[in-house]
Design a protein around this motif. Structure first.
Motif, PDB file in Angstrom:
ATOM      1  N   GLN A  73      37.469 -25.267 -25.228  1.00 17.49           N
ATOM      2  CA  GLN A  73      38.032 -24.307 -26.182  1.00 17.49           C
ATOM      3  C   GLN A  73      38.749 -23.190 -25.435  1.00 17.49           C
ATOM      4  N   PRO A  74      39.655 -22.477 -26.135  1.00 13.99           N
ATOM      5  CA  PRO A  74      40.291 -21.310 -25.522  1.00 13.99           C
ATOM      6  C   PRO A  74      39.230 -20.253 -25.165  1.00 13.99           C
ATOM      7  N   PRO A  75      39.424 -19.505 -24.140  1.00 15.85           N
ATOM      8  CA  PRO A  75      40.613 -19.437 -23.292  1.00 15.85           C
ATOM      9  C   PRO A  75      40.637 -20.487 -22.189  1.00 15.85           C
ATOM     10  N   ARG A  79      44.115 -21.883 -20.502  1.00 16.87           N
ATOM     11  CA  ARG A  79      44.416 -21.464 -19.126  1.00 16.87           C
ATOM     12  C   ARG A  79      44.356 -22.647 -18.167  1.00 16.87           C
ATOM     13  N   TYR A  80      43.438 -23.575 -18.405  1.00 16.33           N
ATOM     14  CA  TYR A  80      43.241 -24.741 -17.543  1.00 16.33           C
ATOM     15  C   TYR A  80      43.298 -26.003 -18.406  1.00 16.33           C
ATOM     16  N   PRO A  81      44.488 -26.472 -18.755  1.00 20.60           N
ATOM     17  CA  PRO A  81      44.603 -27.593 -19.701  1.00 20.60           C
ATOM     18  C   PRO A  81      43.901 -28.877 -19.265  1.00 20.60           C
ATOM     19  N   HIS A  82      43.804 -29.142 -17.985  1.00 16.14           N
ATOM     20  CA  HIS A  82      43.136 -30.360 -17.536  1.00 16.14           C
ATOM     21  C   HIS A  82      41.613 -30.258 -17.631  1.00 16.14           C
ATOM     22  N   LEU A  83      41.109 -29.054 -17.779  1.00 14.30           N
ATOM     23  CA  LEU A  83      39.668 -28.869 -17.845  1.00 14.30           C
ATOM     24  C   LEU A  83      39.067 -29.479 -19.109  1.00 14.30           C
ATOM     25  N   ALA A  84      39.785 -29.436 -20.192  1.00 15.46           N
ATOM     26  CA  ALA A  84      39.262 -29.935 -21.473  1.00 15.46           C
ATOM     27  C   ALA A  84      38.858 -31.412 -21.405  1.00 15.46           C
ATOM     28  N   THR A  85      39.538 -32.187 -20.562  1.00 17.45           N
ATOM     29  CA  THR A  85      39.243 -33.626 -20.468  1.00 17.45           C
ATOM     30  C   THR A  85      38.672 -34.023 -19.108  1.00 17.45           C
ATOM     31  N   VAL A  86      38.181 -33.065 -18.356  1.00 10.18           N
ATOM     32  CA  VAL A  86      37.729 -33.349 -16.995  1.00 10.18           C
ATOM     33  C   VAL A  86      36.649 -34.420 -16.942  1.00 10.18           C
ATOM     34  N   MET A  87      35.758 -34.460 -17.900  1.00 10.08           N
ATOM     35  CA  MET A  87      34.666 -35.427 -17.849  1.00 10.08           C
ATOM     36  C   MET A  87      35.150 -36.861 -18.069  1.00 10.08           C
ATOM     37  N   GLU A  88      36.320 -37.042 -18.690  1.00  7.73           N
ATOM     38  CA  GLU A  88      36.883 -38.379 -18.884  1.00  7.73           C
ATOM     39  C   GLU A  88      37.953 -38.691 -17.832  1.00  7.73           C
TER      40      GLU A  88
END
Length: 181
Positions: A73-75, A79-88
């Motif tokens: 979720q934001p922020p 700020r780190y768009p690749h973080l949202a899917t890092v686990m996949e």
């Protein structure tokens, strides 16, 4: 080491100028390296010696600590768009790193690649790595770039070298020989 930009620095005889120890979304841009060995070290330790930490309940508890943060979720996600899917997205892999418009000059290796990383896995573009990039006088250590310098034409933004270095102040009343400004 994630989400860091190293921009506009001067490294002279610094041993390893910059070390990117795994991680993602790091940018090394518009830095000047003189006689560094290597100028840049970049590795993928999450896939090599540190792989034992990139497991559930590993000593560093990376996955557990990530779950404690609303990283999707934001922020964080903005700020780190690749973080949202890092686990996949193979979380132990070093990804989305960039080495752009730097100058490597003098003795030493340009990049020390480790753990299978190379310029196909890391974006490397616009760097000056051999010969004189257009210094005013490298023999006298005047590393300012001439206005017509080839490295400037290639996109390197000249550094304010006259403002970088030791200064005389209340804590440093004298400067080493050759450091006077």
């Amino acid at each position: 080491f994630c989400g860091v930009t190293v921009l506009g620095n001067f490294f002279e005889r610094a041993g390893t100028g910059i070390m990117v120890g795994g991680g993602r979304d790091n940018t090394v841009e518009n830095n000047l390296f003189v006689d560094c060995n290597p100028s840049i070290h970049i590795d993928e330790r999450g896939k090599s010696w540190a792989s034992k930490y990139f497991v559930p309940n590993g000593e560093w508890r990376i996955f557990e600590q990530l779950k404690a943060v609303p990283y999707q979720q934001p922020p964080f996600s903005t700020r780190y768009p690749h973080l949202a899917t890092v686990m996949e997205d193979d979380p132990a892999a070093a990804k989305y790193n960039r080495i752009l418009r730097n100058i490597h000059f003098g003795k030493g290796k340009w990049i020390n690649w480790l753990d299978g990383l190379n310029d196909k896995k890391v974006e490397v573009a616009g760097n000056w790595t051999t010969g004189d990039p257009g210094f005013v006088s490298p023999d006298t250590k005047n590393y300012r770039l001439r206005p017509d310098a080839p490295a400037v034409k290639q996109g390197f933004m000249p550094l304010p070298l006259v403002k970088i270095g030791l200064v005389r102040d209340a804590y440093r009343r004298t400067l080493p020989a050759g450091e006077e400004k």
